[in-house]
Enzyme design. Structure first.
Site, PDB file in Angstrom:
ATOM      1  N   CYS A   1       5.535  -1.896  -0.122  1.00 47.69           N
ATOM      2  CA  CYS A   1       6.826  -2.358   0.373  1.00 47.69           C
ATOM      3  C   CYS A   1       7.229  -3.635  -0.353  1.00 47.69           C
ATOM      4  O   CYS A   1       6.414  -4.545  -0.541  1.00 47.69           O
ATOM      5  CB  CYS A   1       6.747  -2.598   1.876  1.00 47.69           C
ATOM      6  SG  CYS A   1       8.230  -3.368   2.566  1.00 47.69           S
TER       7      CYS A   1
ATOM      8  N   ASP B   1       2.720   2.187   0.530  1.00 44.56           N
ATOM      9  CA  ASP B   1       3.564   3.373   0.650  1.00 44.56           C
ATOM     10  C   ASP B   1       2.892   4.490  -0.140  1.00 44.56           C
ATOM     11  O   ASP B   1       2.699   4.364  -1.351  1.00 44.56           O
ATOM     12  CB  ASP B   1       4.962   3.110   0.084  1.00 44.56           C
ATOM     13  CG  ASP B   1       5.731   2.077   0.883  1.00 44.56           C
ATOM     14  OD1 ASP B   1       5.620   2.074   2.116  1.00 44.56           O
ATOM     15  OD2 ASP B   1       6.457   1.271   0.263  1.00 44.56           O
TER      16      ASP B   1
END
Length: 281
Positions: free
Chosen positions: A188, A195
Site C-alpha cells: 500500500c 497487497d
C-alpha cells in the site's frame, strides 16, 4: 486536490451509523501517470473491477439485507477511490433503510460516478451490479488462464521495479501468448501493508523472455503503490521495453476490508473479463 497521506488510511476512524456519501475520498490518477510519462491521450483502455463482499442495508421494516457489489470504474476517469474510504462509505449503508436493492444500486452508482468523474469536462457513469443471496451459489472460482511463469526455477535479486529485466526477441517471428503468475506482490502506498495478487499478460509480438518477465514481476515485492498504479506501470514497462503489437495486463488482488480491486489495461478495445474471483480472493 486530495492526497493519499490526507486520507483515512492507517488512521483510527469512527464508523458512520447513517448513510454518508461524503466519506468517499477520490484521488487523482494524474500524478502517478505523470511519473510514467503519460500525457494527453492514454495509450491503453480498460477498467478497475471492484468486488465488495461486505454490503448491507435495512429494508423499510428494519430487517438487514445483504448483497455482493460489483463496481466497474473506467480507466478514463480522472480519479480513483481510496479503498478505505469506499469501505467506510459502504459501511454507512448498514443502518440506513431503503425501499429496494435497486434503490441501493442506483445510490451507489450516483455517488461513485460523481467521485471518480469529479473535475471531468464530460462526466460519465460507473457500472454497479448487486448480487443478491439467491445468486451467491452461482459465483464460481477460476484461476487466470494462461501458461504459468511460476514453473520457472529462477534466481531473484531485485525487489523494486526493474524494467531492465524485460527483454523480447525482436529479430524473430512474432508470437501470441498468455502468461500468468501468482507471485505479484506490492505494498500500500500509504500504510506499507502487503497487497497480494495474480497477474495475466496477453500479448502479440516479439516473444518476451519469460525468466526476465517473472523476475520483473517479482521486483514489485517491496514497491509502494496502489493496485491501479501498479498495473499501469506493468503495462507501460512491457509496452515500451518489449514492443508488442497488442498487450493486455490484468491483475486480480486479494481482498482487504471486504474489497478486492482487479485492474485491466489493454492496448486495444476488448470486452471486460468476467469478474470471477480466484481461490485466494
Amino acid at each position: 486536490m486530495n492526497s493519499p497521506d490526507q486520507s483515512r488510511l492507517g488512521k483510527p476512524v469512527t464508523y458512520a451509523d447513517r448513510y454518508d456519501a461524503s466519506l468517499l475520498y477520490p484521488l487523482a490518477r494524474g500524478p502517478k501517470r505523470d511519473e510514467l510519462g503519460l500525457a494527453g491521450a492514454l495509450p491503453f483502455f480498460g477498467a478497475d473491477l471492484w468486488t465488495a463482499f461486505e454490503l448491507s442495508w435495512l429494508n423499510r421494516r428494519g430487517k438487514p439485507q445483504v448483497a455482493i457489489g460489483q463496481f466497474t470504474i473506467p480507466c478514463e476517469t480522472p480519479n480513483i477511490i481510496e479503498s478505505k474510504s469506499l469501505k467506510l462509505y459502504l459501511g454507512s449503508f448498514n443502518s440506513e433503510p431503503f425501499d429496494s436493492a435497486d434503490q441501493v444500486r442506483d445510490r451507489i452508482r450516483a455517488d461513485l460516478s460523481e467521485a471518480v468523474w469529479r473535475g471531468a469536462s464530460a462526466p460519465g457513469t460507473v457500472g454497479v451490479r448487486l448480487l443478491l443471496p439467491e445468486l451467491f451459489d452461482r459465483e464460481p472460482l477460476h484461476e487466470l488462464d494462461g501458461l504459468s511463469l511460476d514453473r520457472l526455477d529462477i534466481e531473484c535479486a531485485d525487489y523494486t521495479p526493474a524494467p531492465h529485466l524485460l527483454r523480447a526477441a525482436q529479430d524473430e517471428q512474432p508470437v501470441e501468448e498468455t502468461l500468468t503468475s501468482n507471485l505479484l506482490k506490492s505494498n500500500c502506498l500509504v500504510t506499507g501493508q502487503p497487497d497480494w495478487g495474480s497477474v495475466q499478460i496477453r500479448y502479440t509480438g516479439p516473444q518476451i523472455e519469460q525468466g526476465g518477465l517473472l523476475r520483473y514481476l517479482v521486483s514489485f515485492r517491496n514497491h509502494n503503490e496502489f493496485h491501479e498504479q501498479c498495473v499501469e506501470r506493468l503495462f507501460m514497462d512491457i509496452w515500451r521495453r518489449c514492443k508488442p503489437t497488442k498487450l493486455a495486463v490484468y491483475a486480480r488482488y486479494t481482498r482487504r476490508g471486504g474489497l478486492d480491486i482487479n485492474p485491466l489495461r489493454t492496448s486495444h478495445p476488448m470486452a471486460l473479463p468476467a469478474n470471477v474471483r480466484t481461490a485466494r480472493q
